[in-house]
Design an enzyme around this catalytic site. Structure first.
Site, PDB file in Angstrom:
ATOM      1  N   GLY A  12       0.824  -1.029   0.014  1.00  0.00           N
ATOM      2  CA  GLY A  12       0.104   0.046   0.540  1.00  0.00           C
ATOM      3  C   GLY A  12       1.075   1.561   0.157  1.00  0.00           C
ATOM      4  N   SER A  14       1.365   3.547  -2.552  1.00  0.00           N
ATOM      5  CA  SER A  14       1.098   4.747  -3.675  1.00  0.00           C
ATOM      6  C   SER A  14       0.579   5.755  -3.312  1.00  0.00           C
ATOM      7  CB  SER A  14       0.353   3.624  -4.246  1.00  0.00           C
ATOM      8  OG  SER A  14      -1.210   3.677  -3.658  1.00  0.00           O
ATOM      9  N   ARG A  15       0.385   5.634  -1.959  1.00  0.00           N
ATOM     10  CA  ARG A  15      -0.112   7.395  -1.279  1.00  0.00           C
ATOM     11  C   ARG A  15       0.051   7.126   0.176  1.00  0.00           C
ATOM     12  NH1 ARG A  15      -5.749   6.584   0.330  1.00  0.00           N
ATOM     13  NH2 ARG A  15      -6.261   4.075   0.032  1.00  0.00           N
ATOM     14  N   ASP A  63      -3.284  -7.828  -4.946  1.00  0.00           N
ATOM     15  CA  ASP A  63      -4.275  -7.159  -3.814  1.00  0.00           C
ATOM     16  C   ASP A  63      -3.856  -7.897  -2.695  1.00  0.00           C
ATOM     17  OD1 ASP A  63      -6.794  -8.124  -2.816  1.00  0.00           O
ATOM     18  OD2 ASP A  63      -7.785  -9.451  -3.914  1.00  0.00           O
ATOM     19  N   ASN A  90       2.043  -2.221   4.921  1.00  0.00           N
ATOM     20  CA  ASN A  90       1.135  -0.737   5.909  1.00  0.00           C
ATOM     21  C   ASN A  90      -0.789  -0.671   5.459  1.00  0.00           C
ATOM     22  OD1 ASN A  90       0.804   2.403   5.678  1.00  0.00           O
ATOM     23  ND2 ASN A  90       0.396   1.700   3.461  1.00  0.00           N
ATOM     24  N   TYR A 155     -12.762  -2.259  12.014  1.00  0.00           N
ATOM     25  CA  TYR A 155     -11.375  -1.687  11.976  1.00  0.00           C
ATOM     26  C   TYR A 155      -9.731  -1.644  13.678  1.00  0.00           C
ATOM     27  CZ  TYR A 155      -7.545   1.541  11.070  1.00  0.00           C
ATOM     28  OH  TYR A 155      -6.577   2.428  10.554  1.00  0.00           O
ATOM     29  N   ALA A 157     -10.702  -4.340  15.584  1.00  0.00           N
ATOM     30  CA  ALA A 157     -10.147  -5.557  15.577  1.00  0.00           C
ATOM     31  C   ALA A 157      -9.003  -5.934  15.142  1.00  0.00           C
ATOM     32  CB  ALA A 157     -11.841  -6.552  15.708  1.00  0.00           C
ATOM     33  N   LYS A 159      -6.757  -4.052  13.815  1.00  0.00           N
ATOM     34  CA  LYS A 159      -5.317  -3.364  14.330  1.00  0.00           C
ATOM     35  C   LYS A 159      -4.915  -4.557  15.233  1.00  0.00           C
ATOM     36  CE  LYS A 159      -4.810  -0.855  11.087  1.00  0.00           C
ATOM     37  NZ  LYS A 159      -3.822  -0.815  10.227  1.00  0.00           N
TER      38      LYS A 159
END
Length: 247
Positions: A12, A14-15, A63, A90, A155, A157, A159
């Site tokens: 992840g 790219s941004r 993916d 990330n 979210y 859970a 993390k």
């Protein structure tokens, strides 16, 4: 910190936070590959910036929930560059809702993207790192994985799961000189958090002792430390970068 000669992968990348991490690692001399889900143009722009710094860059579509694709990505980096020294997990999404309104699809999407992806890439990286007799895996968590948050049960859970996974992984691989740690951001200014309404943003700032939001570079700097040999005796840790929010 000097990362010259280290080959890194940022999922992840790219941004947002991932992009800042990738560019910070490259600025310190590392070669950096990034994965992206949809935005090839954004990922290729990151690679161009990496190469301008004199490092090697690579953009790979993947993916994050796909186990076979994770193995393919890791294999590509190792084949082309000879090793994988640093993995930064990330990639992540948020699909917030109160539990009464949360759909099974909301739950599954967040758990698969945020947590299963950690398993996918960490497992795929294990063998090449074992052959190299070392490596650093840095998983991007969140303070809500420590404290929880209303409307973010999926979210939170995911993390919290990252923390448990990382500590177990760190214990299993420490004898092979492979380290694993979690960086847990608080409220950071990204495309994801900018979608929150102004009242929510002000409440978050009020709850943060430093009284402001963080920026992606402040996460990237901690990741760079954990990627470097300066953190060679740190493993299984959760480092909060949250302005004191979860204190």
């Amino acid at each position: 910190m000097d990362l010259k000669g280290k080959n890194c992968l940022v999922t992840g990348g790219s941004r947002g936070i991932g992009k800042s991490i990738a560019l910070t690692l490259a600025e310190l001399g590392a070669n950096v590959a990034v994965t992206y889900s949809r935005s090839a143009d954004a990922a290729n722009e990151v690679v161009k910036e990496i190469e301008k710094m004199g490092s090697k860059g690579m953009a790979l579509q993947a993916d994050a929930t796909n186990f076979a694709k994770a193995e393919e990505v890791i294999s590509k980096v190792v084949t082309d560059w000879g090793s994988l020294d640093v993995l930064v997990n990330n990639a992540g999404i948020a699909q917030d809702n109160l539990i009464l309104r949360m759909s099974e699809e909301n739950w599954d999407a967040v758990i698969n993207t945020n947590l299963k992806s950690i398993f996918n890439y960490s497992k795929a990286a294990t063998k090449p790192m074992m052959r190299a007799r070392g490596g650093s895996i840095i998983n991007i968590g969140s303070v809500v994985g420590i404290s929880g948050n209303a409307g973010q049960s999926n979210y939170s859970a995911s993390k919290a799961g990252i923390i448990g996974f990382t500590k177990s992984f760190a214990k299993e691989l420490a004898s092979r000189n492979i380290r694993a740690n979690v960086v847990a951001p608080g409220y950071i200014l990204t495309e994801m958090t900018e979608k929150l309404n102004e009242n929510v943003l002000e409440a978050i700032k009020t709850e943060t002792p430093l009284g402001r939001a963080g920026n992606p570079d402040e996460i990237a700097n901690v990741v760079a430390f954990l990627a470097s040999d300066m953190s060679s005796y740190i493993t299984g840790e959760v480092i909060r970068v949250d302005g004191g929010m979860a204190m």
